[in-house]
Design an enzyme around this catalytic site. Structure first.
Site, PDB file in Angstrom:
ATOM      1  N   ASP A 172       0.844  -1.049   0.135  1.00  0.00           N
ATOM      2  CA  ASP A 172       0.007  -0.018   0.071  1.00  0.00           C
ATOM      3  C   ASP A 172       0.895   1.224  -0.099  1.00  0.00           C
ATOM      4  O   ASP A 172       2.143   1.166  -0.139  1.00  0.00           O
ATOM      5  CB  ASP A 172      -0.909   0.136   1.228  1.00  0.00           C
ATOM      6  CG  ASP A 172      -2.205   0.660   0.785  1.00  0.00           C
ATOM      7  OD1 ASP A 172      -2.073   1.881   0.581  1.00  0.00           O
ATOM      8  OD2 ASP A 172      -3.284  -0.069   0.746  1.00  0.00           O
ATOM      9  N   HIS A 243      -2.738   3.447  -4.456  1.00  0.00           N
ATOM     10  CA  HIS A 243      -1.990   2.764  -3.360  1.00  0.00           C
ATOM     11  C   HIS A 243      -0.602   2.447  -3.518  1.00  0.00           C
ATOM     12  O   HIS A 243      -0.098   1.422  -3.347  1.00  0.00           O
ATOM     13  CB  HIS A 243      -3.137   1.713  -2.508  1.00  0.00           C
ATOM     14  CG  HIS A 243      -4.498   1.939  -2.220  1.00  0.00           C
ATOM     15  ND1 HIS A 243      -4.611   2.624  -1.046  1.00  0.00           N
ATOM     16  CD2 HIS A 243      -5.727   1.916  -2.555  1.00  0.00           C
ATOM     17  CE1 HIS A 243      -5.798   2.943  -0.571  1.00  0.00           C
ATOM     18  NE2 HIS A 243      -6.302   2.515  -1.679  1.00  0.00           N
ATOM     19  N   GLU A 306      -9.662   2.513  -5.323  1.00  0.00           N
ATOM     20  CA  GLU A 306      -9.354   3.947  -4.990  1.00  0.00           C
ATOM     21  C   GLU A 306      -8.222   4.464  -5.718  1.00  0.00           C
ATOM     22  O   GLU A 306      -7.020   4.738  -5.126  1.00  0.00           O
ATOM     23  CB  GLU A 306      -8.986   3.982  -3.277  1.00  0.00           C
ATOM     24  CG  GLU A 306     -10.327   3.519  -2.346  1.00  0.00           C
ATOM     25  CD  GLU A 306     -10.078   3.496  -1.104  1.00  0.00           C
ATOM     26  OE1 GLU A 306     -10.793   4.020  -0.333  1.00  0.00           O
ATOM     27  OE2 GLU A 306      -8.974   3.048  -0.533  1.00  0.00           O
TER      28      GLU A 306
HETATM   29  C1  ACM Z   1     -10.724  -0.795   0.123  1.00  0.00           C
HETATM   30  O1  ACM Z   1     -11.228  -0.442   1.441  1.00  0.00           O
HETATM   31  N1  ACM Z   1     -10.141   0.559  -0.234  1.00  0.00           N
HETATM   32  C2  ACM Z   1     -11.068  -1.806  -0.418  1.00  0.00           C
END
Ligand code: ACM
Length: 510
Positions: A172, A243, A306
């Site tokens: 991440d 991420h 995201e």
């Molecule tokens: C997530 O909670 N961004 C998958």
């Protein structure tokens, strides 16, 4: 004798009387199922120090393990009588029968080093099997690195609850946790950050303490072997193209800016995403191939959640790629990653799982969608021809508060976002509004343990339990009512205690 099993089996007949076991215990099993019996024997030996003799199939025994052809992939039949028998069609089914047998005994069978002379087992007949094939737990080892022992301990807890998938979120913005030898800076640089927020992100305080760690190939093999013994499938996730700040910190040319970045020291969603050059697409491909090779035959999760498009919108290089592909919306660029990774993985025997956002730019119908934003995303996915794993944050994000009290530890979402175990127990694996003709698309469900606010093993326990116990019954497919479950859950806590799990207390109903 009370029989408080979690998750509840499909059918349980409690008969009168008990059967008494003492050491040495004799288990009869066919040679090809020896290793399953061995795990049970090791558990008993570790918990209460008993000698367990695994004997030939036709020898006299206290427990007989048999292979039959009518129990399905994960089902079993367990009879406790003068001789106990477990029938199953697969090693996994046998393992679940043994796991339930352990729950029929005292809680000390889940502990470590108790002195127990005899065990009284209730005479029962159980006919059981799960309703869903994907009964998962997700663990974020990126925000806080968790060592191999902690991961293996969670695998044991998962297996006790007859859950069968552990999804590891391996990278991440705040850390890269798996060694890729051809991209050494991912771990040399990307596995470490110089600071971590103190308290809640919105407080803007920093501890200025370095944090990091990663798994090498040997660690991954250890985790996989430990999981295999307990019939838990490990699902690796490489989360790209968003991420990705830790990856860009390691290899700045993968990003969209001229200035170097550091591994992120804040929580949230970094705006710094991979660029859409051939180099970045090739990087994603290379890394995912390497990870897939470490997990032969396993589903691979390719992330996709995201991914902010701000940097792509202001990038001339991204604009050129859009023209090349005839894209009209910058969000379509993400599809380049999804389709390339999907194609290779599917061609090489790996199922592909991704977060629901990948549908926004279009994804092959064979991609299994992990629906996290809402149950509605699962309906949309199933209607578009995808299989679905239910992971909606409103019920299954266990980084949300356990309860409303002011003394709860800091959690990701502030009140009113709160998910007590009772709410988890009310969760429906089949999303509301899904036409019955599409129910077969729902593979199961998965509970998420994101770790921005979970830094220690004790805190992980606190956020996981008792919610994971409630979840296990929901996804096994045998939930009843909260009123019926509560006393069984309360009895189950003594097993968690024996396992050393620092669970959150179960409040009395108000
Ligand atoms: C997530 O909670 N961004 C998958």
């Amino acid at each position: 004798m009370d029989v408080d099993l979690v998750p509840r089996p499909r059918r349980l007949d409690v008969r009168s009387g008990t059967v008494t076991w003492r050491s040495p215990l004799r288990i009869a099993v066919e040679a090809q199922r020896y290793s399953v019996a061995q795990v049970f024997a090791d558990d008993l030996r570790g918990a209460i120090g008993w000698r367990v003799e695994i004997v030939a199939f036709d020898a006299p025994a206290d427990l007989l393990l048999r292979t039959v052809d009518d129990c399905g992939e994960e089902g079993y039949r367990l009879t406790v009588d003068d001789t106990a028998t477990i029938d199953a069609s697969t090693p996994a089914g046998l393992s679940y029968g043994l796991s339930v047998l352990r729950q029929l005994g005292p809680a000390s069978l889940f502990g470590d080093g108790a002195v127990v002379e005899t065990i009284a087992l209730p005479r029962v007949f159980i006919d059981d099997g799960p309703s869903y094939s994907w009964r998962g737990v997700h663990l974020d080892v990126a925000r806080h690195f968790l060592d191999v022992a902690t991961v293996c301990r969670l695998i044991d807890q998962i297996a006790v609850h007859r859950l069968n998938h552990l999804h590891l979120h391996l990278n991440d913005d705040q850390g890269w946790r798996i060694e890729i030898p051809t991209w050494p800076f991912l771990t040399q640089v990307g596995a470490y950050r110089r600071s971590t927020p103190i308290g809640h992100e919105r407080d803007q305080l920093d501890d200025h303490v370095a944090h990091g760690g990663f798994y090498d190939a040997r660690d991954i093999a250890t985790i996989r072997q430990h999981a295999a013994r307990r019939f838990v499938h490990i699902v690796p996730e490489i989360d790209l193209p968003g991420h990705a700040q830790a990856a860009i910190a390691a290899y700045p040319s993968l990003g969209n800016l001229d200035d170097p970045l550091e591994v992120w020291t804040r929580w949230g969603i970094s705006e710094h995403v991979l660029n859409v050059s051939e180099e970045a697409l090739g990087f994603a491909d290379d890394v995912v191939r390497h990870v897939a090779d470490l997990f032969p035959g396993s589903p691979v999760h390719i992330g996709g959640d995201e991914c902010p498009t701000t940097e792509w919108s202001s990038s001339t290089a991204a604009a050129e790629v859009m023209v090349e592909h005839g894209f009209t919306d910058v969000a379509q660029l993400q599809g380049l990653f999804t389709s390339r990774l999907t194609e290779w993985l599917l061609a090489h025997g790996h199922e592909v799982v991704a977060w629901d956002e990948v549908m926004d730019a279009g994804a092959d119908a064979r991609v299994v969608i992990a629906a996290w934003r809402s149950s509605g995303m699962a309906v949309q996915a199933a209607q578009s021809g995808h299989d679905v794993i239910m992971a909606p944050m409103q019920f299954l994000y266990f980084d949300w508060l356990n309860a409303e009290g002011a003394d709860e530890p800091v959690a990701l979402a502030p009140l009113p976002f709160c998910t007590p175990w009772e709410k988890v127990y009310r969760f429906s694996v089949i999303p509301p509004g899904l036409d019955a003709s599409l129910h077969h698309r729902v593979r199961g469900a998965q509970a998420q343990l994101w770790t921005e606010y979970i830094a220690t093993r004790d805190h992980l326990d606190y956020m996981a339990f008792p919610r994971l116990a409630a979840f296990s019954e929901v996804v096994w497919g045998t939930k009843t009512s909260e009123a019926e479950f509560r006393p069984r859950l309360t009895a189950h806590l003594s097993r968690l205690e024996a396992m050393g799990v620092r669970y959150r207390a179960v409040d009395q109903p108000s």
